[in-house]
Design a protein around this motif. Sequence first.
Motif, PDB file in Angstrom:
ATOM      1  N   LEU A  58       2.407 -18.403   8.338  1.00 43.98           N
ATOM      2  CA  LEU A  58       3.864 -18.344   8.367  1.00 43.98           C
ATOM      3  C   LEU A  58       4.328 -18.670   9.787  1.00 43.98           C
ATOM      4  O   LEU A  58       3.865 -18.053  10.753  1.00 43.98           O
ATOM      5  CB  LEU A  58       4.352 -16.948   7.967  1.00 43.98           C
ATOM      6  CG  LEU A  58       5.848 -16.669   8.108  1.00 43.98           C
ATOM      7  CD1 LEU A  58       6.644 -17.510   7.118  1.00 43.98           C
ATOM      8  CD2 LEU A  58       6.152 -15.187   7.889  1.00 43.98           C
ATOM      9  N   THR A  59       5.235 -19.642   9.930  1.00 44.39           N
ATOM     10  CA  THR A  59       5.730 -20.060  11.235  1.00 44.39           C
ATOM     11  C   THR A  59       7.201 -19.700  11.395  1.00 44.39           C
ATOM     12  O   THR A  59       8.019 -20.033  10.525  1.00 44.39           O
ATOM     13  CB  THR A  59       5.552 -21.574  11.443  1.00 44.39           C
ATOM     14  OG1 THR A  59       4.159 -21.919  11.302  1.00 44.39           O
ATOM     15  CG2 THR A  59       6.030 -22.000  12.819  1.00 44.39           C
ATOM     16  N   ILE A  91       3.969 -21.753   5.389  1.00 44.38           N
ATOM     17  CA  ILE A  91       5.385 -21.473   5.169  1.00 44.38           C
ATOM     18  C   ILE A  91       6.107 -21.578   6.505  1.00 44.38           C
ATOM     19  O   ILE A  91       5.661 -20.991   7.497  1.00 44.38           O
ATOM     20  CB  ILE A  91       5.598 -20.050   4.613  1.00 44.38           C
ATOM     21  CG1 ILE A  91       4.766 -19.813   3.361  1.00 44.38           C
ATOM     22  CG2 ILE A  91       7.080 -19.781   4.341  1.00 44.38           C
ATOM     23  CD1 ILE A  91       4.620 -18.341   2.988  1.00 44.38           C
ATOM     24  N   ALA A  92       7.209 -22.312   6.561  1.00 40.16           N
ATOM     25  CA  ALA A  92       8.063 -22.346   7.747  1.00 40.16           C
ATOM     26  C   ALA A  92       9.362 -21.625   7.429  1.00 40.16           C
ATOM     27  O   ALA A  92       9.989 -21.900   6.404  1.00 40.16           O
ATOM     28  CB  ALA A  92       8.352 -23.781   8.179  1.00 40.16           C
ATOM     29  N   VAL A  93       9.762 -20.709   8.287  1.00 39.58           N
ATOM     30  CA  VAL A  93      11.084 -20.094   8.190  1.00 39.58           C
ATOM     31  C   VAL A  93      11.903 -20.658   9.340  1.00 39.58           C
ATOM     32  O   VAL A  93      11.643 -20.350  10.508  1.00 39.58           O
ATOM     33  CB  VAL A  93      11.004 -18.558   8.275  1.00 39.58           C
ATOM     34  CG1 VAL A  93      12.413 -17.966   8.222  1.00 39.58           C
ATOM     35  CG2 VAL A  93      10.164 -18.001   7.134  1.00 39.58           C
ATOM     36  N   ILE A  94      12.868 -21.511   9.015  1.00 35.41           N
ATOM     37  CA  ILE A  94      13.693 -22.151  10.037  1.00 35.41           C
ATOM     38  C   ILE A  94      14.719 -21.129  10.515  1.00 35.41           C
ATOM     39  O   ILE A  94      15.721 -20.878   9.851  1.00 35.41           O
ATOM     40  CB  ILE A  94      14.365 -23.424   9.500  1.00 35.41           C
ATOM     41  CG1 ILE A  94      13.297 -24.415   9.012  1.00 35.41           C
ATOM     42  CG2 ILE A  94      15.227 -24.070  10.572  1.00 35.41           C
ATOM     43  CD1 ILE A  94      13.867 -25.679   8.405  1.00 35.41           C
ATOM     44  N   THR A  95      14.436 -20.547  11.659  1.00 33.62           N
ATOM     45  CA  THR A  95      15.239 -19.451  12.190  1.00 33.62           C
ATOM     46  C   THR A  95      16.330 -19.941  13.143  1.00 33.62           C
ATOM     47  O   THR A  95      17.078 -19.124  13.697  1.00 33.62           O
ATOM     48  CB  THR A  95      14.312 -18.464  12.923  1.00 33.62           C
ATOM     49  OG1 THR A  95      13.407 -19.196  13.755  1.00 33.62           O
ATOM     50  CG2 THR A  95      13.508 -17.644  11.929  1.00 33.62           C
ATOM     51  N   ALA A 140      15.587 -14.076   5.849  1.00 32.42           N
ATOM     52  CA  ALA A 140      14.763 -15.279   5.725  1.00 32.42           C
ATOM     53  C   ALA A 140      13.312 -14.980   6.080  1.00 32.42           C
ATOM     54  O   ALA A 140      12.382 -15.412   5.382  1.00 32.42           O
ATOM     55  CB  ALA A 140      15.317 -16.389   6.617  1.00 32.42           C
ATOM     56  N   VAL A 141      13.111 -14.241   7.172  1.00 29.95           N
ATOM     57  CA  VAL A 141      11.750 -13.880   7.569  1.00 29.95           C
ATOM     58  C   VAL A 141      11.123 -12.978   6.513  1.00 29.95           C
ATOM     59  O   VAL A 141       9.945 -13.142   6.151  1.00 29.95           O
ATOM     60  CB  VAL A 141      11.744 -13.202   8.951  1.00 29.95           C
ATOM     61  CG1 VAL A 141      10.353 -12.681   9.278  1.00 29.95           C
ATOM     62  CG2 VAL A 141      12.205 -14.190  10.022  1.00 29.95           C
TER      63      VAL A 141
END
Length: 227
Positions: A51-52, A93-97, A183-184
């Motif tokens: 997870l990024t 998985i990317a969470v665009i923060t 989101a995270v």
Amino acid sequence: MCSLEKRGNLFLLTLTGDGVDEHRLNSTLVSSIRSALSDASLHSTHGSVLLTIAQGKFFCNGFDFNTTDTIFQMINQVKCMVAEFISLPMPTIAVITGHAIGAGLGLALCHDYVYMRRDHGLLSMNEIHKGLMLPDYGVELIRAKVVKRESLRDVLLRGVKVKADEAVTMGLVDIAYEDRESAVEGGLRMGEELAKMRWNGELYAQMRKALYPELCSVLGLGFKPKL
């Protein structure tokens, strides 16, 4: 720079900074990410997931043009990083923060699942506005991940700026959440669900490569189906 934290079967890769860091891609950051990917790959088991996320208002603001690296060095370094994401033996998985611009959007799209917060952040491939040509692997990455023809046109040929809900409609993002925290949390939940599958990571990576043959070709990645 980035950090890698192992939480059970989940590897949490965080682009770190002082809160105002734009996480622009230069040799230092790319080397740090590649080192984290190598570490995750080395210690992966059945059920591992990556997870990024990123700290601050930016997820990644593209290439760092203020570095001493030449544009050709940056392009080649990022190409190696993309290849390592595609080859990683686990779901990603990317969470665009925060904002993901240019190569920063490409970084997010290297992942299998992409989530985004609604309350902050824009996505854009802005090379058309800067008079820059995307490298071949950048074009193939977008083509592989953005399947709607009109979305592909608007992303590459118009350089549109997209918020979370529109990004979902266009097929850039899987799910939009209200804020960073949710989101995270969504990314962590998906990571836990994927980890329960306990898939063979090497097989997963081979299937990912088979899914994107044109991208793998320009990245110099071959694959041999395991029968």
